[in-house]
Each structure stands twice: as C-alpha cells, then as structure tokens.
Motif scaffolding. Structure first.
Motif, PDB file in Angstrom:
ATOM      1  N   THR A 106       0.832  -1.205   0.000  1.00 19.53           N
ATOM      2  CA  THR A 106       0.000   0.000   0.000  1.00 19.53           C
ATOM      3  C   THR A 106       0.865   1.252   0.000  1.00 19.53           C
ATOM      4  OG1 THR A 106      -0.102   0.124   2.411  1.00 19.53           O
ATOM      5  CG2 THR A 106      -1.800  -1.189   1.293  1.00 19.53           C
ATOM      6  N   ALA A 107       0.241   2.346  -0.480  1.00 15.93           N
ATOM      7  CA  ALA A 107       0.862   3.678  -0.419  1.00 15.93           C
ATOM      8  C   ALA A 107      -0.241   4.688  -0.150  1.00 15.93           C
ATOM      9  CB  ALA A 107       1.582   4.014  -1.715  1.00 15.93           C
ATOM     10  N   SER A 108      -0.045   5.524   0.842  1.00 15.83           N
ATOM     11  CA  SER A 108      -1.053   6.503   1.230  1.00 15.83           C
ATOM     12  C   SER A 108      -1.041   7.682   0.273  1.00 15.83           C
ATOM     13  CB  SER A 108      -0.781   6.993   2.655  1.00 15.83           C
ATOM     14  OG  SER A 108      -1.587   8.112   2.965  1.00 15.83           O
ATOM     15  N   TYR A 109      -2.231   8.056  -0.186  1.00  8.50           N
ATOM     16  CA  TYR A 109      -2.337   9.213  -1.074  1.00  8.50           C
ATOM     17  C   TYR A 109      -1.875  10.495  -0.378  1.00  8.50           C
ATOM     18  CZ  TYR A 109      -5.388   6.322  -4.049  1.00  8.50           C
ATOM     19  OH  TYR A 109      -5.897   5.344  -4.859  1.00  8.50           O
ATOM     20  N   ILE A 110      -2.181  10.603   0.882  1.00  3.92           N
ATOM     21  CA  ILE A 110      -1.935  11.854   1.576  1.00  3.92           C
ATOM     22  C   ILE A 110      -0.550  11.916   2.208  1.00  3.92           C
ATOM     23  CG2 ILE A 110      -2.821  11.187   3.866  1.00  3.92           C
ATOM     24  CD1 ILE A 110      -4.310  13.901   3.908  1.00  3.92           C
ATOM     25  N   ASP A 111       0.056  10.714   2.501  1.00  4.89           N
ATOM     26  CA  ASP A 111       1.322  10.699   3.215  1.00  4.89           C
ATOM     27  C   ASP A 111       2.531  10.328   2.354  1.00  4.89           C
ATOM     28  OD1 ASP A 111       0.129  11.374   5.686  1.00  4.89           O
ATOM     29  OD2 ASP A 111      -0.489   9.278   5.977  1.00  4.89           O
ATOM     30  N   HIS A 112       2.317   9.574   1.293  1.00  4.20           N
ATOM     31  CA  HIS A 112       3.439   9.086   0.490  1.00  4.20           C
ATOM     32  C   HIS A 112       3.538   9.856  -0.832  1.00  4.20           C
ATOM     33  CE1 HIS A 112       2.869   5.228   2.944  1.00  4.20           C
ATOM     34  NE2 HIS A 112       4.013   5.792   3.333  1.00  4.20           N
ATOM     35  N   TRP A 113       4.744  10.282  -1.119  1.00  7.23           N
ATOM     36  CA  TRP A 113       4.971  11.063  -2.328  1.00  7.23           C
ATOM     37  C   TRP A 113       4.650  10.248  -3.579  1.00  7.23           C
ATOM     38  CZ3 TRP A 113       5.275  15.984  -1.529  1.00  7.23           C
ATOM     39  CH2 TRP A 113       5.927  16.510  -0.407  1.00  7.23           C
ATOM     40  N   ASN A 114       3.962  10.902  -4.486  1.00 11.65           N
ATOM     41  CA  ASN A 114       3.674  10.408  -5.844  1.00 11.65           C
ATOM     42  C   ASN A 114       2.847   9.126  -5.878  1.00 11.65           C
ATOM     43  OD1 ASN A 114       5.000  12.567  -6.997  1.00 11.65           O
ATOM     44  ND2 ASN A 114       6.953  11.479  -7.234  1.00 11.65           N
ATOM     45  N   ALA A 115       2.091   8.859  -4.815  1.00 10.48           N
ATOM     46  CA  ALA A 115       1.196   7.692  -4.851  1.00 10.48           C
ATOM     47  C   ALA A 115       0.152   7.847  -5.956  1.00 10.48           C
ATOM     48  CB  ALA A 115       0.512   7.511  -3.488  1.00 10.48           C
ATOM     49  N   HIS A 116      -0.340   9.061  -6.134  1.00 12.76           N
ATOM     50  CA  HIS A 116      -1.305   9.309  -7.221  1.00 12.76           C
ATOM     51  C   HIS A 116      -0.676   9.061  -8.591  1.00 12.76           C
ATOM     52  CE1 HIS A 116      -4.614  10.969  -4.842  1.00 12.76           C
ATOM     53  NE2 HIS A 116      -3.709  11.618  -4.101  1.00 12.76           N
ATOM     54  N   ILE A 117       0.582   9.423  -8.751  1.00  7.77           N
ATOM     55  CA  ILE A 117       1.273   9.212 -10.030  1.00  7.77           C
ATOM     56  C   ILE A 117       1.445   7.721 -10.282  1.00  7.77           C
ATOM     57  CG2 ILE A 117       3.327   9.783 -11.369  1.00  7.77           C
ATOM     58  CD1 ILE A 117       1.599  12.197 -10.530  1.00  7.77           C
ATOM     59  N   LEU A 118       1.827   6.981  -9.234  1.00  3.64           N
ATOM     60  CA  LEU A 118       1.962   5.531  -9.355  1.00  3.64           C
ATOM     61  C   LEU A 118       0.648   4.907  -9.815  1.00  3.64           C
ATOM     62  CD1 LEU A 118       3.256   2.725  -8.743  1.00  3.64           C
ATOM     63  CD2 LEU A 118       2.396   2.997  -6.395  1.00  3.64           C
ATOM     64  N   GLU A 119      -0.439   5.266  -9.151  1.00  8.51           N
ATOM     65  CA  GLU A 119      -1.725   4.685  -9.505  1.00  8.51           C
ATOM     66  C   GLU A 119      -2.097   4.992 -10.959  1.00  8.51           C
ATOM     67  OE1 GLU A 119      -6.245   4.465  -7.707  1.00  8.51           O
ATOM     68  OE2 GLU A 119      -5.106   6.331  -7.467  1.00  8.51           O
ATOM     69  N   HIS A 120      -1.865   6.218 -11.387  1.00  8.86           N
ATOM     70  CA  HIS A 120      -2.232   6.606 -12.759  1.00  8.86           C
ATOM     71  C   HIS A 120      -1.453   5.780 -13.779  1.00  8.86           C
ATOM     72  CE1 HIS A 120      -3.599   9.406 -15.928  1.00  8.86           C
ATOM     73  NE2 HIS A 120      -2.409   9.154 -16.465  1.00  8.86           N
ATOM     74  N   VAL A 121      -0.161   5.617 -13.554  1.00 13.53           N
ATOM     75  CA  VAL A 121       0.667   4.881 -14.526  1.00 13.53           C
ATOM     76  C   VAL A 121       0.274   3.411 -14.568  1.00 13.53           C
ATOM     77  CG1 VAL A 121       3.015   4.104 -15.033  1.00 13.53           C
ATOM     78  CG2 VAL A 121       2.608   6.480 -14.382  1.00 13.53           C
ATOM     79  N   VAL A 122       0.120   2.788 -13.398  1.00 10.18           N
ATOM     80  CA  VAL A 122      -0.203   1.356 -13.377  1.00 10.18           C
ATOM     81  C   VAL A 122      -1.592   1.101 -13.971  1.00 10.18           C
ATOM     82  CG1 VAL A 122      -0.599  -0.645 -11.889  1.00 10.18           C
ATOM     83  CG2 VAL A 122       1.310   0.906 -11.425  1.00 10.18           C
ATOM     84  N   ARG A 123      -2.590   1.881 -13.572  1.00 11.13           N
ATOM     85  CA  ARG A 123      -3.927   1.682 -14.135  1.00 11.13           C
ATOM     86  C   ARG A 123      -3.915   1.909 -15.651  1.00 11.13           C
ATOM     87  NH1 ARG A 123      -8.118   1.105 -10.626  1.00 11.13           N
ATOM     88  NH2 ARG A 123      -7.842   1.782  -8.440  1.00 11.13           N
ATOM     89  N   GLY A 124      -3.169   2.946 -16.086  1.00 10.15           N
ATOM     90  CA  GLY A 124      -3.105   3.215 -17.523  1.00 10.15           C
ATOM     91  C   GLY A 124      -2.447   2.091 -18.291  1.00 10.15           C
ATOM     92  N   ALA A 125      -1.376   1.501 -17.728  1.00  9.73           N
ATOM     93  CA  ALA A 125      -0.694   0.390 -18.390  1.00  9.73           C
ATOM     94  C   ALA A 125      -1.587  -0.842 -18.449  1.00  9.73           C
ATOM     95  CB  ALA A 125       0.604   0.075 -17.655  1.00  9.73           C
ATOM     96  N   PHE A 126      -2.323  -1.108 -17.334  1.00  2.06           N
ATOM     97  CA  PHE A 126      -3.226  -2.257 -17.329  1.00  2.06           C
ATOM     98  C   PHE A 126      -4.335  -2.083 -18.371  1.00  2.06           C
ATOM     99  CE2 PHE A 126      -2.534  -3.809 -12.662  1.00  2.06           C
ATOM    100  CZ  PHE A 126      -1.214  -4.118 -12.996  1.00  2.06           C
ATOM    101  N   LYS A 127      -4.873  -0.878 -18.448  1.00  2.00           N
ATOM    102  CA  LYS A 127      -5.949  -0.617 -19.405  1.00  2.00           C
ATOM    103  C   LYS A 127      -5.459  -0.777 -20.839  1.00  2.00           C
ATOM    104  CE  LYS A 127      -9.481   2.796 -20.552  1.00  2.00           C
ATOM    105  NZ  LYS A 127     -10.051   4.139 -20.228  1.00  2.00           N
TER     106      LYS A 127
END
Length: 560
Positions: free
Chosen positions: A528-549
């Motif tokens: 897990t990575a916290s959106y509010i506490d961990h740097w670039n968690a939102h960026i990680l999610e965007h890249v992984v979801r985009g690659a899966f799609k």
C-alpha cells in the motif's frame, strides 16, 4: 513588329559618321553593279583611280573579277536588288538609319546587310528601340534562304558574264561570316550605350525574343547573349564573392540577434538585385535553351542556404522567409532553383503556422494552470499556481523544481456529526517541501486540477522514463520496476516476506485513502501507499492503471 518605319526612328538615326561596311564594299567603292561585266568593272576602276588614290579601286576591281573574292562582295552587298535601287538604298543608310530594317520590298539578306550598316552608325538608341531593331535583324537572319541567295547571285552573274556559283558550302560559309558581322555591328552599337541602357537593352531583347524564356530565341540573339555573358563574367564573379562574404557575415551575426542579421540581409538583398539585373538576360536565355545558368544557380543556392541555417540553427524563421522570398523573386527564371525555393516557402509557412499554434497552445496551457485564491478567515494567505510556479505563504517553487506531490482529504466529525473535511496538498522538491492546508473543497479541487496539468503530467513522463532506464521506485510498502511489482506476504508475527510479481499477476484498487496492489492468486500478498502521506502515490496509480488498461507488459510502454 507593327510599328511604322516612318514614325518612330528619329532617335535611331546615325550622326556624324558616314562610313559603314556597305560603303566599304567593292561594288560601292568603284560604283559598279552586280550586272557589270569585267570590261565595265575595269573602266570603273580606271575612272575611280583618276579621281583619288587608286589602291582601294584596284583592290575592289580585283575582288570583283576574282570568283572567290567576288562571292564575298556579293553576299555582303544586296543580292536580288535591282542595281539602281541598291545604290539608292546604300546612299540612304545615313539618313534613314535603322528604319531600313523595315523595307519590306527587299530580300532578307539585303535588308540584314543594310540594317547591320545602320547599326554601325547608330548613336543614342533608346533601350526599347535597340531591342526591337536587334530582334528584327535576328529575324531577318533566320529568314535568309541559301537557295534563294544562290539564285539571286547567279541571275546577276549570268547577265554580267561570270560563272555561276555551284558550291553551296562556299555560300554557306560566306553567310556564316555575315552572321559574325551582324553580331559585331550590334555589339558596337550596344557598346556605345551607357552601361545601364546596354543591360536594359539586352534584357528587353531576350524577354521579347524568348517570350520570357518560354521559347527559343533566334540564333543571333543567342550569340549576342553568349558574348555578353563572357564580358560580364568578371564583374558577376567579383560581385558574387562579395555577396558570399556578406552571407558568411550574416551567419556570424546570428548569435548576436535578429537585428544585426537583418541589416546584413538588407545588404545581401541590395547587392543581389544589382547582380541579377546584370545576369537576368543570361538567365532568361539559358531558360529558353532548356539549361540553367550555373553562376546564377550557385549564388541563389548560397542565399537559400543562408535561410536554411537561420531557420534550423537559430530559429529565425522570419529572416529565413525573407531570404527564401528573395530567391523566389530574383531566380524565378531558374526552374530547378525556383521549384526548390517554392517548396522551402511552403515548409517555412507550415513551420510558422506550427509556431503560432504552439504559442497558442502555450497560452492555453498557461491559462489552464493559472489559479489564485486567498485562504483563511481572519489572516489570509495567498495560494497561487501559474507558469512561474506554486506560491504559498510567501514561498514560491518553480514548476520545474517540483519532483513529488501528495494530496488527500480527511473528514472530520464531533460526536459523530460531520464538521467538514481537511484537505492537504504536499509539494516536494530536491531542496525542500511545503504543505498546504485547505478547508474549501472548491479551492482544493481547482488547485489540484491546475497542479495536475502543470506538474503531474511531467512526473508521469519522468516516471516511465526512469522505469525504462532500469530504475526501481518505492511508494510506501510498494516497490516497482518496469516489469515487476515487489509486494509483501503478510505474516501473523514479524515482518512479511517480499514477493516479486510480474504485472500480469497484479491487480490494483483504492481503499481507505490508499492505493493498494495485490497478487491475483494470493490474498496475503499486497502493498500500500497513502495518497496523503506518500509522495507520488497518485502518479503511481495513474501509470499502473493506464498500463493495465492499455494491456502492456511494461509500465514504460504506457505512453508509447
């Protein structure tokens, strides 16, 4: 030409000089006609010798009684013209001048000989008349017929008792000498003109004779242009070297800015216009012959090269357009170069439009990432984002400095009653970070929308590039590489064991303010990575979801 020979020739009439090649012809020297026999020629020579020194008369008699010498005199005289009319025509040369070219009642060879003699006397002919008379003489020369000339000569010889001319080659050779004499006569008239008028006469002559280079000129015109080209070559060569030097100067000035280059181009344009004024008759003549003047092509190519350098190496598209326009204008009669310059102009137009479009996109992008708001009730702080950077409580981070972001909201309540949401945005750079605390959802949402466009899109690109380069990145308890995720198998006691999974065995979801990755086959394996506490968690999610799609096996292929 439809102009009447009696209306427009005053300026073309000879002045002061009274001797021409016609007056030096043996028939004129002793007053003989083409129908006089040997005895008459001898009598005329003896009478002439008594009037003045006899050398010229004796030479004339020898020429007219010798078959070879006689042929040269006949061809340069007035074959096919009655004796009395011939004498009157020669006597009128000085008075009528170049108007003799339009005596329709005379054969072409006779008119050509008379016109050449008039050129020998011509003074102060204006350029448009000079061009018209030269073209007329050239047309007369092209109209001369070998068989008709031999017939005219032999008819007079039969009357005079001289043997017929049977050797066509001999007559053709004499006609060739006449063409050389015509060229010399015209050249002499041109040389008596001012330089500017000479050049203008040549240009008008070639323009009219070739219909702007669309059809071949009479041979005499081509001969004149060839002679002209030889004589002006040293001038053109010297000027071309000076233009080439100025082109190098313009390139050298480029690092100093457009102003100095523009001044150099002004000089190049001025010098090139003068150069092409001189060379234009040569260019048109070459075009009419289906060839290209290489000197003009070389100079035009150098000017074109300047434009290419200014555009490609210095991004001076407006100055490149100037040089391209100059090539298109001055070298339009060089088909190959003109075609290349037209293509250059189209490319530059596209580049210019692209630059305009890019500027408009930049303006739109700048507008889309610009936001400003006052935060607080009593003591207000300014929160702003723009192309200059992110500003909060007097601190500003340029956009290019930002390497990490985090954000999220936490709902608050008292005794189970919702009291609102606290919003947190973190901005990180290599030299420090700042945390923005907000209460208003509208401010939070608008700021994040701008932040995403201004920074997060770049961070997505940078993340995929880092993964492609072989780097491993960490986010909370999640580590990733381009081809694998490194998660943790949970244990009842102690820390979990790391597990390496390729992306086909990973799924992703959100839960309680965190991005979660887990194994598709083992529920105990996750990270897990916290959106509010961990740097670039939102960026990680965007890249992984985009690659899966997109269905790619490597995260770096997401943007390809």
């Amino acid at each position: 030409m439809s102009t009447s020979p009696d209306t427009d020739w005053q300026d073309a009439r000879p002045r002061a000089i009274s001797m021409t090649s016609m007056h030096a012809n043996s028939f004129w020297v002793i007053g003989a006609t083409t129908r006089d026999d040997r005895r008459k020629i001898v009598e005329l020579e003896e009478a002439k010798s008594l009037e003045s020194a006899g050398d010229e008369a004796q030479k004339a008699r020898a020429a007219l009684t010798n078959p070879k010498g006689r042929l040269a005199q006949e061809v340069s005289w007035l074959p096919g013209v009655a004796p009395k009319k011939a004498s009157q025509a020669v006597a009128s040369i000085e008075k009528r001048g170049l108007a003799v070219a339009y005596d329709e009642g005379l054969p072409p060879l006779a008119r050509a000989n008379l016109t050449a003699a008039a050129f020998e006397l011509a003074q102060d002919v204006v350029p448009h008349q000079m061009a018209a008379f030269v073209i007329k003489l050239a047309e007369l020369v092209d109209a001369i017929d070998l068989a008709a000339t031999m017939l005219d000569i032999n008819e007079d010889r039969a009357v005079a008792g001289f043997p017929e001319v049977l050797d066509e080659a001999a007559v053709e050779a004499e006609l060739g000498d006449r063409r050389s004499a015509y060229k010399s006569a015209i050249k002499g008239a041109l040389d008596r003109m001012e330089s500017a008028h000479l050049i203008e006469s040549m240009l008008l002559m070639v323009r009219q004779a070739t219909d702007e280079g669309r059809r071949p000129a009479p041979a005499l015109i081509d001969d004149l242009v060839d002679t002209y080209a030889l004589e002006v070559e040293p001038i053109l060569s010297s000027r071309a070297e000076r233009i080439a030097l100025e082109i190098q100067n313009a390139i050298g000035f480029a690092p100093q800015g457009k102003a100095k280059v523009s001044v150099a181009i002004n000089t190049i344009e001025e010098m090139s216009r003068v150069w092409c004024t001189i060379a234009k008759p040569i260019q048109l003549s070459a075009k009419a012959r289906g060839t290209t003047d290489q000197s003009s092509f070389g100079l035009g190519a150098k000017i074109r090269s300047l434009g290419i350098t200014l555009n490609n190496d210095h991004n001076m598209i407006e100055l490149a357009e100037r040089t391209t326009a100059l090539v298109r204008e001055l070298f339009a009669d060089l088909p190959e170069l003109a075609e290349i310059a037209d293509l250059d102009a189209k490319k530059l137009l596209k580049l210019k439009q692209s630059a305009i479009d890019a500027t408009q996109r930049d303006d739109q992008w700048a507008s889309s990432i610009t936001f400003r708001s006052e935060v607080g009730i009593l003591f207000k702080d300014e929160l702003a984002i723009s192309p200059e950077g992110v500003q909060w409580k007097g601190r500003t981070y340029p956009l290019s400095w930002i390497t990490a972001v985090r954000w999220g909201g936490v709902r608050q309540s008292v005794n189970g009653i919702p009291t609102g949401t606290d919003y947190t945005i973190g901005i990180g750079t290599q030299i420090g970070s700042m945390v923005i605390q907000l209460k208003k959802e509208a401010t939070y949402t608008k700021f994040l929308d701008c932040l995403w466009r201004a920074v997060c899109v770049r961070l997505i690109v940078e993340m995929t590039q880092a993964l492609k380069a072989g780097k491993t990145l960490s986010f909370g308890s999640i580590e990733i590489s381009d081809t694998h995720a490194y998660l943790v198998r949970s244990k009842l006691f102690g820390s979990g064991d790391p597990v390496k999974l390729d992306w086909s065995h990973v799924h992703i979801w959100s839960d309680n303010g965190k991005v979660v990755m887990g194994s598709r086959n083992d529920k105990k394996v996750s990270g897990t990575a916290s959106y509010i506490d961990h740097w670039n968690a939102h960026i990680l999610e965007h890249v992984v979801r985009g690659a899966f799609k997109k269905g790619v096996g490597k995260l770096s292929d997401y943007l390809t």
